[in-house]
Design an enzyme around this catalytic site. Structure first.
Site, PDB file in Angstrom:
ATOM      1  N   LEU A  22       0.815  -1.214   0.000  1.00  0.00           N
ATOM      2  CA  LEU A  22       0.000   0.000   0.000  1.00  0.00           C
ATOM      3  C   LEU A  22       0.849   1.264   0.000  1.00  0.00           C
ATOM      4  CD1 LEU A  22      -3.222   0.730   1.836  1.00  0.00           C
ATOM      5  CD2 LEU A  22      -1.273   2.132   2.499  1.00  0.00           C
ATOM      6  N   ASN A  79       0.371   5.347   0.598  1.00  0.00           N
ATOM      7  CA  ASN A  79      -0.566   6.436   0.898  1.00  0.00           C
ATOM      8  C   ASN A  79       0.120   7.788   0.776  1.00  0.00           C
ATOM      9  OD1 ASN A  79       0.221   5.127   3.536  1.00  0.00           O
ATOM     10  ND2 ASN A  79      -0.992   6.736   4.455  1.00  0.00           N
ATOM     11  N   ASP A  80       0.207   8.568   1.808  1.00  0.00           N
ATOM     12  CA  ASP A  80       0.582   9.986   1.656  1.00  0.00           C
ATOM     13  C   ASP A  80       1.928  10.226   0.957  1.00  0.00           C
ATOM     14  OD1 ASP A  80      -1.378   9.718   3.531  1.00  0.00           O
ATOM     15  OD2 ASP A  80      -0.345  10.807   5.109  1.00  0.00           O
ATOM     16  N   GLN A 127       4.476   7.179   1.931  1.00  0.00           N
ATOM     17  CA  GLN A 127       4.167   6.171   2.939  1.00  0.00           C
ATOM     18  C   GLN A 127       3.982   4.824   2.260  1.00  0.00           C
ATOM     19  OE1 GLN A 127       3.047   6.770   6.709  1.00  0.00           O
ATOM     20  NE2 GLN A 127       4.885   7.813   6.000  1.00  0.00           N
ATOM     21  N   TYR A 167       5.670   7.609  10.169  1.00  0.00           N
ATOM     22  CA  TYR A 167       4.499   8.250   9.577  1.00  0.00           C
ATOM     23  C   TYR A 167       4.882   9.533   8.825  1.00  0.00           C
ATOM     24  CZ  TYR A 167       0.847   5.227  11.559  1.00  0.00           C
ATOM     25  OH  TYR A 167       0.011   4.193  11.843  1.00  0.00           O
ATOM     26  N   ARG A 187       0.272  14.354  14.668  1.00  0.00           N
ATOM     27  CA  ARG A 187       1.213  13.803  13.674  1.00  0.00           C
ATOM     28  C   ARG A 187       1.365  14.709  12.447  1.00  0.00           C
ATOM     29  NH1 ARG A 187      -3.065  10.077  14.130  1.00  0.00           N
ATOM     30  NH2 ARG A 187      -4.634  10.353  12.500  1.00  0.00           N
ATOM     31  N   ASP A 188       2.243  14.283  11.555  1.00  0.00           N
ATOM     32  CA  ASP A 188       2.463  14.870  10.232  1.00  0.00           C
ATOM     33  C   ASP A 188       3.156  16.241  10.287  1.00  0.00           C
ATOM     34  OD1 ASP A 188       0.992  12.620   9.614  1.00  0.00           O
ATOM     35  OD2 ASP A 188      -0.877  13.711   9.292  1.00  0.00           O
TER      36      ASP A 188
HETATM   37  C1  FRU Z   1      -2.955  10.342   6.423  1.00  0.00           C
HETATM   38  C2  FRU Z   1      -2.252   9.581   7.543  1.00  0.00           C
HETATM   39  C3  FRU Z   1      -1.357  10.496   8.334  1.00  0.00           C
HETATM   40  C4  FRU Z   1      -0.346   9.537   8.904  1.00  0.00           C
HETATM   41  C5  FRU Z   1      -0.175   8.562   7.771  1.00  0.00           C
HETATM   42  C6  FRU Z   1       0.125   7.155   8.185  1.00  0.00           C
HETATM   43  O1  FRU Z   1      -3.374   9.507   5.408  1.00  0.00           O
HETATM   44  O2  FRU Z   1      -3.177   8.958   8.378  1.00  0.00           O
HETATM   45  O3  FRU Z   1      -2.007  11.270   9.302  1.00  0.00           O
HETATM   46  O4  FRU Z   1       0.853  10.150   9.250  1.00  0.00           O
HETATM   47  O5  FRU Z   1      -1.377   8.594   7.033  1.00  0.00           O
HETATM   48  O6  FRU Z   1       0.431   6.377   7.067  1.00  0.00           O
END
Ligand code: FRU
Length: 487
Positions: free
Chosen positions: A43, A45-46, A62, A105, A164-165
């Site tokens: 997978l 993601n971000d 990610q 993350y 986070r982030d």
């Molecule tokens: C957004 C999120 C972030 C986190 C990450 C984890 O999609 O939930 O807040 O850091 O993905 O993969």
């Protein structure tokens, strides 16, 4: 649908060979993308740490290697010199310390003269599965060797575990560094926390919670916040969760922005008005990240995850999911962000299709359409009898455009709605549409609106049908990413 145990989701990748067979199987999928960034397995993601540094564009994302599941996350690294063709460099940040034991993350990057600093959230969980987030720093000196520095700070006790982030921001006027974090108050409201320091690597302290008048109760968590300066405006981008918005179907996760003014003294972002603008009107777009343009401060480049939290996709069965959107050029026009495909993307254009001779669409192509006015209805990937496909309909009386994916054989996330509508008060005059093997991105009226969506066509879904008065051109597009096994 496969159910994953905690052990399976959070398994540590010890040797790339463990996933080579998975990669070989996934590569045979008919839905692998050809010019969009996608993960070797599992997978994506971000997007993370999107930045221009040392003569190259760096873009991380990610990644969970094992399948279409949110489990142990790594930062995967890709580079480009034109933002069009991409090279895989492999894993950069591994979740291999106590602070990030359950995932590296999302976060951002700061280029300096001799280093690239990567700020990210260490997702720590203890033996009782209680979560603690740490803001962590990696010094990436030579592209190859990430060095982890001591944690910058841990979770703030006055907020819930959702913190986070980190987005790193250097304020030239003040000579200060700021990190903004997405967070949740104990009353379950989304918010942004601000940390400050005179140094990028140490002495960080909590400065306060960002005040955003009018948005004190707007979703229960804000993920991936950032504050950008574009064409002289301050833009607060973020992803509010667990709320519904008009025109967005049943989706409860959004990515949008406010235009306004940021005051770093009072830590207040004052929006111009009460309008939360959706960034992308399609079905699948989230966690967008901006990179500053090194040559022109009026512009920035934005890329997003072409996916959504809590959504399922047909490729889940094949053990992979997610890709990134095309990078887009961002500007402000008429007090809103416009997003346009990058000029260099035209280099991917190959042969054009003679639409007098055929209505067969290449699987991978770009369409450009100029409307001569009135209603318009475009069906992409329709069946041979003209039925079905992805419909784009413009209703001139209502002055709105609707994208409808219910006509495709593979229907998914149906509970979140299969149509997305956006008003076009000035009418429709221009469309640029980018089709890859499992996505479509529709740029409306020179970037006035964009719709990004995953679609999963099957054999026989390949025709173009047009009703209305418009001229259309179609080009084959050349590949720009390689499906090579680099881990
Ligand atoms: C957004 C999120 C972030 C986190 C990450 C984890 O999609 O939930 O807040 O850091 O993905 O993969």
């Amino acid at each position: 649908m496969k159910t994953w145990t905690k052990e399976e989701r959070y398994r540590v990748l010890r040797d790339p060979e463990e996933i080579r067979p998975l990669h070989e199987r996934i590569c045979r999928s008919d839905w692998r993308q050809t010019y969009h960034i996608q993960s070797v397995t599992g997978l994506l993601n971000d997007p993370n740490g999107f930045v221009y540094h040392d003569g190259l564009w760096h873009l991380f994302y990610q990644w969970c290697p094992w399948g279409a599941v949110h489990g142990l996350k790594y930062w995967y690294h890709t580079i480009s010199n034109d933002l069009v063709t991409w090279k895989n460099l492999g894993v950069c940040i591994k979740p291999d310390t106590l602070y990030d034991n359950k995932g590296a993350y999302s976060g951002s990057a700061l280029p300096t003269d001799d280093s690239l600093y990567l700020y990210y959230t260490g997702n720590h969980r203890d033996e009782n599965w209680v979560r603690k987030s740490y803001t962590l720093l990696v010094d990436l000196k030579d592209r190859e060797t990430p060095t982890k520095l001591p944690p910058l700070y841990g979770p703030h006790p006055d907020y819930t575990e959702h913190q986070r982030d980190p987005k790193i921001i250097y304020n030239k006027e003040k000579g200060k560094y700021y990190i903004i974090l997405g967070a949740q108050t104990k009353e379950k409201h989304g918010c942004v926390l601000i940390y400050a320091s005179d140094s990028p690597t140490q002495d960080w302290h909590f400065a306060g919670e960002l005040k955003v008048p009018g948005f004190e109760a707007f979703g229960d968590m804000w993920e991936c916040p950032s504050i950008e300066k574009i064409s002289g405006y301050d833009v607060l981008l973020f992803c509010p969760q667990h709320l519904t918005l008009p025109g967005r179907g049943g989706t409860v996760h959004h990515n949008g922005y406010l235009l306004g003014q940021m005051d770093w003294d009072s830590l207040t972002f004052t929006p111009d008005n009460t309008q939360f603008h959706v960034l992308d009107f399609g079905f699948d777009s989230y966690a967008a990240e901006c990179a500053a343009n090194p040559e022109d401060q009026n512009k920035a480049t934005l890329v997003a995850w072409m996916g959504l939290p809590d959504a399922a996709y047909p490729t889940d069965e094949e053990d992979w999911s997610g890709c990134l959107t095309l990078p887009r050029e961002l500007r402000v026009r008429d007090r809103r962000l416009i997003q346009q495909p990058l000029e260099d993307l035209r280099a991917l254009r190959g042969r054009s299709v003679d639409l007098e001779a055929t209505d067969l669409l290449p699987r991978v192509c770009e369409l450009e359409l100029i409307s001569r006015g009135g209603d318009l209805s475009i069906h992409l990937l329709a069946k041979s009898d003209g039925s079905g496909g992805l419909s784009i309909r413009y209703d001139d009386a209502a002055r709105e455009i609707t994208v409808d994916r219910s006509g495709l054989t593979h229907r998914f996330n149906v509970d979140q709605g299969e149509q997305r509508t956006r008003p076009l008060p000035k009418g429709l005059f221009h469309l640029r549409i980018f089709l890859d093997r499992s996505s479509v991105e529709i740029f409306v009226n020179d970037g006035d609106a964009v719709f990004s969506s995953r679609i999963f066509p099957v054999a026989g879904e390949e025709r173009l049908r047009l009703e209305g008065d418009a001229s259309v051109r179609v080009w084959h597009l050349k590949p720009a990413v390689e499906d090579d096994f680099v881990v």
